[in-house]
Design an enzyme around this catalytic site. Structure first.
Site: not given
Length: 749
Positions: A23, A26, A434, A637, A641
């Site tokens: 649970c 736990c 971008d 990419d 960036d």
């Protein structure tokens, strides 16, 4: 078992499977024990995928120490470094089989107890028969609840097992006392009630609930299993003397030469050295068209060889392959906690002690104000409160939704690094894109070609063949754009009589007695070639759009002009339109010149853009938007960036970009299709909606269930909730939460 390890300032971050958790409480217990180990800086435990991550100082503690701390409270940590996943899955299989056997046998024994207790309670020796049948159910098939509760109690902790052990143990003890010594109650004018059926059925129902829960949870991690299934277990290695040897993938080293046959999966990342083929890279790129591979081309683990055999040199093996990094990202994301889960963990940590307090208070109130059957009713309601309040549903509400959401993202080419990004993405109201590599393809392509109508020039088909032959001899980067476009069109080159390359300017050639020139407008005009009429107008139009223009001349006369540009992806315009339809403001930032930026912005219908932006200015722009109260996503990419990605609330990298961009970003799109971007936001909305639904039902279940179990309706209509029904309801609540999370798999993106 260490699944991921990084060392920074003498700190190791490692992930381990955790066994035997039942649970959310736990998970809180395991987490607190890990944090208490000397040398541990931080730790977190995910109940849904049964894993823990720990940041610790290797000079102060070891995985064995961590394992010992977890074992001391009744759980286990897998620290095997060779076969972690196998050990975890084997343990889960054993647990599932044990649960299944326990559920079947406890149900078979509990059924006659229920029948006797409900319909034949006055038959001779009924109580003794029920006690004989219920005892093995409670103390043999339910022994794990008692052992776990005892270990928890040693450290002054409590979990779901504590509630089950107390409720069934008290019900059995009370019933056994009434069976063995009924005169105690008879002398006081009371009937000695027994609750063997409640104790037995609670164990049976909770075992059934845990069994269904285990099965459902295994479905939430199906994305990981599918990804792992993409890597073959054996490979064909070429020895130094050219012999083929079949060997385990674990024994492959960098620089090994491997053979891949048609239809086989590529085992590791590498570079082709011999042969050629078409490879299905849709797993990595999302592109459905197989890619032609020849010597020098890269290949990736998990992709599928379509045709022909080839050899390649291994460059990344084991955990360094693209596939391994994808699997690691998905595992980390499924194991991470959404911000809302931090609150749920705190609630779960105090929930069990609170329930124990409510159960005791319920018993005392009944003793004080319960009338003739006060003790019996007080005991019954206290047991029912303990049973119905098990916090399984609460603990499963968030992590199961996150696991399914991350898995669904992985199957749709979205790698989601952490739960926080998945939860936050639905709030995004501004997206910064971008230009190069994100909106555009990131490499030059032939946009258009315009031929000058002239009776003195060859036909266009022959001109294209001559142009292709000339450009194939060029080393200029733009030549590749022309040759790729013409070859795709099916043009075949002629054999030129002679050719001369003028570096950085153009090419001159002769074919069948005629001279041909290809080069920039400045170079051809400098050679006395005039640009007039429709061709000149077209060149002016292209230059206004910031296209690069080259001119093809025949015998000193301009025969054609070609426009080359970083082309806008086919998916960009539709993706941006969809984002705007969702009420999101889209911005474009680029370091390119104003004319180029304006041309691209017009094509994709972006009105807010900035050109000539430096990397640090991108981050500043995002910071300004955040200060205006916007939740900003950045999509890029390139290395330039990375600063902006780090600044954004939600950072998204294009999978074909730089490694740095993907390392910084919390979400990676492993496809060039920008339409995946709106899908990320829809997935976030679906996941957050599911989490809220799960939490609502988990909380409302306890808000309504606990007072009813305590007997709040008894003064009005004499209703008391039977502990058996409470056990069934508790099991059903957990299964319903997991099932609701699994619905995410069916939600459209």
């Amino acid at each position: 078992m260490v699944t991921d390890s990084t060392i920074k300032d003498k700190q190791i971050k490692a992930s381990f499977p955790v066994l035997e958790m039942s649970c959310a409480a736990c998970a809180v217990s395991v987490e607190s024990m890990l944090k208490s180990v000397p040398g541990v800086q931080d730790a977190g435990v995910n109940f849904a995928n049964q894993s823990a991550w720990v940041i610790y100082n290797p000079n102060a503690t070891t995985p064995t120490d961590l394992q010992g701390a977890v074992r001391s409270v009744g759980y286990d940590l897998v620290i095997d470094t060779e076969r972690p996943q196998e050990i975890k899955e084997a343990a889960q299989q054993r647990q599932y089989k044990t649960l299944k056997a326990r559920t079947i046998w406890s149900s078979l024994l509990a059924l006659p107890v229920v029948i006797i207790g409900m319909f034949f309670m006055d038959m001779p020796y009924a109580n003794w028969i029920m006690m004989i049948l219920a005892t093995p159910v409670v103390f043999y098939f339910g022994r794990s609840f008692f052992s776990s509760a005892a270990k928890q109690a040693r450290f002054r902790k409590a979990n779901m097992d504590t509630l089950v052990a107390l409720s069934t143990g008290i019900a059995w003890l009370f019933s056994a006392f009434n069976t063995i010594y009924p005169e105690f109650w008879h002398q006081r004018g009371l009937h000695p009630h027994v609750y063997f059926e409640a104790a037995a059925v609670i164990i049976a129902f909770i075992s059934l609930g845990k069994l269904l829960e285990e099965k459902a949870k295994s479905n939430t991690s199906s994305a990981i299993k599918k990804l792992m299934g993409l890597q073959p277990q054996t490979v064909i290695r070429i020895s130094d003397n050219g012999q083929q040897q079949e060997t385990s993938i674990a024994q492959v080293n960098v620089q090994d030469i491997l053979l891949v046959k048609p239809g086989a999966q590529i085992p590791v990342d590498g570079v082709l050295t011999a042969g050629e083929s078409y490879v299905d890279e849709s797993m990595v790129s999302g592109e459905p068209v197989p890619v032609h591979k020849t010597a020098g081309h890269k290949v990736f683990a998990g992709t599928i060889n379509q045709q022909g055999s080839f050899r390649f040199r291994a460059e990344q093996v084991g955990g360094d392959t693209v596939l391994a990094r994808i699997i690691k990202l998905v595992q980390e994301a499924q194991g991470s906690k959404a911000p809302v889960q931090q609150l749920v963990d705190k609630v779960a940590g105090i929930f069990v002690p609170t329930v124990l307090g409510i159960a005791i208070l319920t018993f005392l109130i009944w003793i004080i104000a319960g009338g003739q059957n006060a003790f019996t009713h007080g005991l019954l309601t206290a047991v029912t409160v303990l049973v119905i309040a098990c916090p399984c549903a609460l603990g499963l509400a968030t992590p199961t939704a996150i696991m399914v959401g991350v898995g669904k993202g992985a199957s749709h080419h979205m790698l989601i690094r952490d739960a926080e990004s998945l939860e936050l993405a639905h709030r995004v109201n501004a997206i910064v894109l971008d230009k190069t590599g994100t909106i555009t393809a990131g490499k030059p392509g032939l946009t258009a070609i315009h031929f000058n109508a002239d009776d003195n020039t060859p036909d266009t088909a022959q001109l294209k063949s001559i142009l292709l032959a000339m450009e194939l001899q060029s080393e200029h980067p733009l030549a590749k754009a022309v040759t790729t476009a013409l070859e795709t069109e099916g043009v075949h080159p002629v054999t030129l009589d002679s050719i001369t390359s003028i570096t950085g300017k153009g090419i001159e050639a002769r074919y069948k007695g005629r001279s041909y020139q290809v080069g920039s407008t400045a170079w051809v005009t400098g050679n006395g070639i005039s640009l007039q009429g429709a061709l000149a107008n077209k060149i002016g139009e292209w230059q206004a759009q910031a296209y690069t223009v080259i001119v093809f001349a025949v015998d000193g006369r301009a025969a054609a002009a070609l426009a080359i540009a970083d082309q806008v992806k086919a998916s960009s315009a539709s993706a941006i339109t969809e984002l705007q339809r969702q009420g999101i403001t889209v911005y474009m930032l680029t370091g390119d010149q104003e004319a180029t930026a304006a041309a691209v912005a017009r094509q994709v219908n972006i009105t807010a853009y900035k050109a000539g932006v430096m990397p640090e200015e991108k981050a500043g722009f995002i910071k300004d938007l955040q200060q205006q109260g916007k939740v900003v996503a950045m999509v890029g990419d390139g290395i330039n960036d990375s600063q902006a990605l780090a600044q954004a609330d939600v950072s998204i990298a294009m999978g074909r970009g730089s490694d740095i961009a993907m390392d910084v970003a919390k979400i990676t799109l492993i496809t060039s299709d920008l339409n995946t971007l709106p899908q990320v936001l829809r997935l976030s909305r679906n996941t957050v909606r599911t989490i809220r639904q799960n939490l609502f039902w988990a909380f409302i279940y306890n808000v309504i269930g606990i007072p009813v179990a305590a007997g709040i309706l008894y003064p009005f209509n004499g209703f008391l909730l039977d502990p058996m029904i409470a056990g069934a309801a508790m099991a059903l609540s957990s299964v319903s939460v997991v099932s609701n999370s699994l619905r995410l798999k069916l939600a459209a993106l």
